[in-house]
Write a protein that holds these residues in place. Structure first.
Motif, PDB file in Angstrom:
ATOM      1  N   LEU A  19       0.829  -1.197   0.000  1.00 53.75           N
ATOM      2  CA  LEU A  19       0.000   0.000   0.000  1.00 53.75           C
ATOM      3  C   LEU A  19       0.872   1.259   0.000  1.00 53.75           C
ATOM      4  CD1 LEU A  19      -3.011   0.505   0.112  1.00 53.75           C
ATOM      5  CD2 LEU A  19      -2.864   0.690   2.577  1.00 53.75           C
ATOM      6  N   TYR A  20       1.915   1.206   0.805  1.00 51.21           N
ATOM      7  CA  TYR A  20       2.811   2.368   0.889  1.00 51.21           C
ATOM      8  C   TYR A  20       3.487   2.633  -0.456  1.00 51.21           C
ATOM      9  CZ  TYR A  20       6.782   5.250   2.242  1.00 51.21           C
ATOM     10  OH  TYR A  20       7.701   6.259   2.315  1.00 51.21           O
ATOM     11  N   ARG A  21       3.935   1.549  -1.106  1.00 51.18           N
ATOM     12  CA  ARG A  21       4.601   1.715  -2.412  1.00 51.18           C
ATOM     13  C   ARG A  21       3.644   2.324  -3.440  1.00 51.18           C
ATOM     14  NH1 ARG A  21       7.480  -3.317  -1.017  1.00 51.18           N
ATOM     15  NH2 ARG A  21       5.786  -4.569  -1.848  1.00 51.18           N
ATOM     16  N   LEU A  22       2.402   1.831  -3.402  1.00 54.52           N
ATOM     17  CA  LEU A  22       1.398   2.346  -4.329  1.00 54.52           C
ATOM     18  C   LEU A  22       1.201   3.851  -4.093  1.00 54.52           C
ATOM     19  CD1 LEU A  22      -0.299   0.721  -6.387  1.00 54.52           C
ATOM     20  CD2 LEU A  22      -2.187   0.827  -4.784  1.00 54.52           C
ATOM     21  N   CYS A  23       1.178   4.234  -2.830  1.00 52.55           N
ATOM     22  CA  CYS A  23       0.996   5.652  -2.469  1.00 52.55           C
ATOM     23  C   CYS A  23       2.223   6.462  -2.866  1.00 52.55           C
ATOM     24  CB  CYS A  23       0.762   5.806  -0.964  1.00 52.55           C
ATOM     25  SG  CYS A  23      -0.756   5.053  -0.409  1.00 52.55           S
ATOM     26  N   ASN A  29       6.358  11.488  -3.243  1.00 53.73           N
ATOM     27  CA  ASN A  29       7.182  11.848  -2.077  1.00 53.73           C
ATOM     28  C   ASN A  29       6.639  11.152  -0.823  1.00 53.73           C
ATOM     29  OD1 ASN A  29       5.667  13.858  -0.191  1.00 53.73           O
ATOM     30  ND2 ASN A  29       5.231  14.577  -2.275  1.00 53.73           N
ATOM     31  N   ARG A  30       7.550  10.945   0.141  1.00 55.24           N
ATOM     32  CA  ARG A  30       7.227  10.086   1.296  1.00 55.24           C
ATOM     33  C   ARG A  30       6.186  10.683   2.230  1.00 55.24           C
ATOM     34  NH1 ARG A  30      12.490   8.768   0.155  1.00 55.24           N
ATOM     35  NH2 ARG A  30      12.540   6.594  -0.455  1.00 55.24           N
ATOM     36  N   ALA A  31       6.278  11.994   2.466  1.00 61.01           N
ATOM     37  CA  ALA A  31       5.331  12.608   3.405  1.00 61.01           C
ATOM     38  C   ALA A  31       3.900  12.487   2.880  1.00 61.01           C
ATOM     39  CB  ALA A  31       5.696  14.061   3.641  1.00 61.01           C
ATOM     40  N   ASP A  32       3.702  12.812   1.598  1.00 62.81           N
ATOM     41  CA  ASP A  32       2.363  12.707   1.018  1.00 62.81           C
ATOM     42  C   ASP A  32       1.925  11.251   0.920  1.00 62.81           C
ATOM     43  OD1 ASP A  32       2.096  15.400   0.794  1.00 62.81           O
ATOM     44  OD2 ASP A  32       2.790  15.506  -1.283  1.00 62.81           O
ATOM     45  N   ALA A  33       2.910  10.367   0.654  1.00 64.39           N
ATOM     46  CA  ALA A  33       2.581   8.937   0.565  1.00 64.39           C
ATOM     47  C   ALA A  33       2.031   8.440   1.899  1.00 64.39           C
ATOM     48  CB  ALA A  33       3.804   8.129   0.178  1.00 64.39           C
ATOM     49  N   GLN A  38      -2.630   6.765   5.155  1.00 61.19           N
ATOM     50  CA  GLN A  38      -3.537   6.865   6.305  1.00 61.19           C
ATOM     51  C   GLN A  38      -4.977   7.060   5.871  1.00 61.19           C
ATOM     52  OE1 GLN A  38      -1.766  10.107   8.378  1.00 61.19           O
ATOM     53  NE2 GLN A  38       0.133   8.948   8.462  1.00 61.19           N
ATOM     54  N   GLU A  39      -5.127   7.903   4.847  1.00 63.86           N
ATOM     55  CA  GLU A  39      -6.470   8.172   4.323  1.00 63.86           C
ATOM     56  C   GLU A  39      -7.083   6.876   3.779  1.00 63.86           C
ATOM     57  OE1 GLU A  39      -9.309  10.759   4.261  1.00 63.86           O
ATOM     58  OE2 GLU A  39      -7.321  11.569   4.669  1.00 63.86           O
ATOM     59  N   ILE A  40      -6.270   6.082   3.072  1.00 66.02           N
ATOM     60  CA  ILE A  40      -6.755   4.817   2.507  1.00 66.02           C
ATOM     61  C   ILE A  40      -7.102   3.840   3.633  1.00 66.02           C
ATOM     62  CG2 ILE A  40      -6.082   2.782   1.145  1.00 66.02           C
ATOM     63  CD1 ILE A  40      -4.341   4.734  -0.558  1.00 66.02           C
ATOM     64  N   LEU A  41      -6.213   3.750   4.628  1.00 63.80           N
ATOM     65  CA  LEU A  41      -6.471   2.828   5.749  1.00 63.80           C
ATOM     66  C   LEU A  41      -7.766   3.196   6.480  1.00 63.80           C
ATOM     67  CD1 LEU A  41      -2.852   2.419   7.149  1.00 63.80           C
ATOM     68  CD2 LEU A  41      -4.252   0.607   6.172  1.00 63.80           C
ATOM     69  N   LEU A  42      -7.967   4.496   6.616  1.00 63.12           N
ATOM     70  CA  LEU A  42      -9.184   4.970   7.276  1.00 63.12           C
ATOM     71  C   LEU A  42     -10.426   4.546   6.491  1.00 63.12           C
ATOM     72  CD1 LEU A  42     -10.121   6.750   9.665  1.00 63.12           C
ATOM     73  CD2 LEU A  42     -10.147   8.660   8.094  1.00 63.12           C
TER      74      LEU A  42
ATOM     75  N   TRP B  12      11.150  -1.232  -7.320  1.00 64.50           N
ATOM     76  CA  TRP B  12       9.861  -0.858  -6.711  1.00 64.50           C
ATOM     77  C   TRP B  12       9.699  -1.500  -5.337  1.00 64.50           C
ATOM     78  CZ3 TRP B  12       5.617   2.212  -7.608  1.00 64.50           C
ATOM     79  CH2 TRP B  12       4.404   1.842  -7.027  1.00 64.50           C
ATOM     80  N   GLN B  13      10.005  -2.781  -5.271  1.00 65.12           N
ATOM     81  CA  GLN B  13       9.712  -3.516  -4.038  1.00 65.12           C
ATOM     82  C   GLN B  13      10.744  -3.302  -2.927  1.00 65.12           C
ATOM     83  OE1 GLN B  13       8.598  -7.478  -5.208  1.00 65.12           O
ATOM     84  NE2 GLN B  13       6.711  -6.728  -6.145  1.00 65.12           N
ATOM     85  N   GLN B  14      11.778  -2.516  -3.217  1.00 70.56           N
ATOM     86  CA  GLN B  14      12.742  -2.224  -2.155  1.00 70.56           C
ATOM     87  C   GLN B  14      12.186  -1.233  -1.147  1.00 70.56           C
ATOM     88  OE1 GLN B  14      16.011  -1.098  -4.512  1.00 70.56           O
ATOM     89  NE2 GLN B  14      16.845  -3.154  -4.606  1.00 70.56           N
ATOM     90  N   GLU B  15      11.199  -0.476  -1.539  1.00 71.16           N
ATOM     91  CA  GLU B  15      10.604   0.496  -0.614  1.00 71.16           C
ATOM     92  C   GLU B  15       9.720  -0.219   0.395  1.00 71.16           C
ATOM     93  OE1 GLU B  15      10.891   3.727  -0.193  1.00 71.16           O
ATOM     94  OE2 GLU B  15      12.139   4.199  -1.929  1.00 71.16           O
ATOM     95  N   LYS B  16       9.871   0.148   1.652  1.00 70.10           N
ATOM     96  CA  LYS B  16       9.042  -0.442   2.707  1.00 70.10           C
ATOM     97  C   LYS B  16       8.315   0.669   3.460  1.00 70.10           C
ATOM     98  CE  LYS B  16      10.930  -4.531   2.085  1.00 70.10           C
ATOM     99  NZ  LYS B  16      10.203  -5.538   1.336  1.00 70.10           N
TER     100      LYS B  16
END
Lengths: 169, 195
Positions: A19-23, A29-33, A38-42, B12-16
């Protein structure tokens, strides 16, 4: 029978990285991801009761993720100030990427950057493909026809390849 | 193209998803508990003030509606207070505690309780509060016209639903942001101590 919390937590444990990778692919960028995640999990939590098991839980959640991501783009433009605050709040979470060397890290960053430069729906489609979803699953999640999905994926692959080659050069 | 896709998949899959490390984890647990203990004191204070105010304002024993409404509101607050006091986190002052299986189990259980309080008991509280207020209104507003009473009942109920809906949503988002990564990290640590 598993409680809603158990199902939700199991889902989180199993799919948090995907999910994080998709975001991350979607926002670039990581902050927006993290905010989008969180929005998706909610939303997943809020709609978990309506999950009927007609598709797999992961497909169902990806579908929610896709819809949330698409509505997030518009919302985000209206909330720039709020985002800045949130970025500051998120600093307590450390980066846990498994990147053995600088070269791989660079390759990963280039890929995510290139994906973030694609059209909104295309970012989600390629993200799902890179997560190992089949064309049929992607079609089901995005609501596109299977034939259209195939055509679209081929086009996205070409675009992405072009972008990456351009960035390398 | 097939190889290229494979390479992309690898990159792609290296990101956690980000998870807190041990030191951050301790800070987060302590910060969370400090906030929760402030919350407990505030709710306890609100409980005492509300009960005092209701006893002062309502002629409790003159009406069955008043006593029923009052009891429901008091019950709602007691349930919430019990939940809040029952899942206190133990203070974490030593990093080696994170190697202790029992300690980890307790922390995980407490954090799960918090989620359940937000997801379920906040709504139980809201509905009891709504029922209590509406029952009190049945007697307190009996002199008003029917339409006036309906507006008062509907308005109070709607107000409570909106406030709680907003509050629960905010808390759940916070849960997704903080508690889920915390629980996952603690569970990973617990597994490591077992293995």
């Amino acid at each position: 029978m598993k409680s809603k919390e158990q199902v939700f937590r199991n889902y989180y444990t199993q799919y948090k990285d995907k999910l994080y990778r998709l975001c991350l692919g979607y926002t670039g960028n990581r902050a927006d991801a993290q905010d989008l995640q969180q929005e998706i999990l909610l939303r997943i939590w809020q709609h978990l009761d309506s999950f009927r098991g007609e598709s797999s839980l992961s497909s169902w959640c990806y579908r929610i993720a896709t819809n949330t991501a698409l509505s997030y783009a518009g919302k985000q433009k209206r909330q720039q100030d709020k985002q800045e605050l949130l970025k500051a709040e998120l600093t307590h979470l450390h980066d846990h990427r498994v990147l053995p060397n600088a070269e791989q890290e660079e390759a990963s960053q280039r890929l995510y950057k290139a994906i973030a430069g694609l059209k909104e729906t295309d970012r989600l489609i390629i993200g799902l493909l890179l997560e190992g979803c089949s064309y049929k699953e992607i079609a089901h999640i995005t609501g596109l026809s299977p034939s259209n999905t195939g055509v679209r994926i081929n086009r996205i692959k070409k675009q992405l390849s072009k972008k990456l080659t351009k960035n390398e050069g | 193209m097939k190889d290229e896709l494979k390479n992309w998949q690898q990159s792609w899959q290296q990101e956690k998803a980000p998870l807190p490390d041990s030191n951050t984890l301790l800070q987060m647990l302590n910060k969370m508990e400090a906030k929760a203990s402030r919350e407990r004191v505030l709710i306890l204070l609100a409980f005492v003030l509300t009960i005092g105010f209701l006893i002062w304002v309502l002629p409790l024993f003159q009406s069955a509606y008043f006593i029923t409404g009052f009891s429901l509101i008091a019950l709602a607050m007691v349930i919430l207070l019990i939940r809040l006091f029952m899942h206190k986190l133990r203070p974490v002052n030593r990093i080696d505690l994170l190697d202790n299986k029992t300690f980890l189990q307790q922390q995980i259980k407490s954090l799960r309780w918090r989620m359940r309080t937000t997801a379920v008991y906040m709504w139980v509280y809201a509905f009891l509060l709504m029922a209590g207020i509406n029952i009190v209104y049945l007697d307190a507003l009996s002199d008003l016209s029917l339409s006036g009473r309906l507006v008062a009942h509907g308005g109070a109920s709607l107000f409570i639903l909106i406030i709680f809906g907003w509050g629960v949503r905010k808390r759940l988002k916070k849960y997704c942001q903080e508690l889920l990564p915390l629980i996952t990290t603690l569970e990973d640590m617990q597994q490591a101590t077992e293995g």
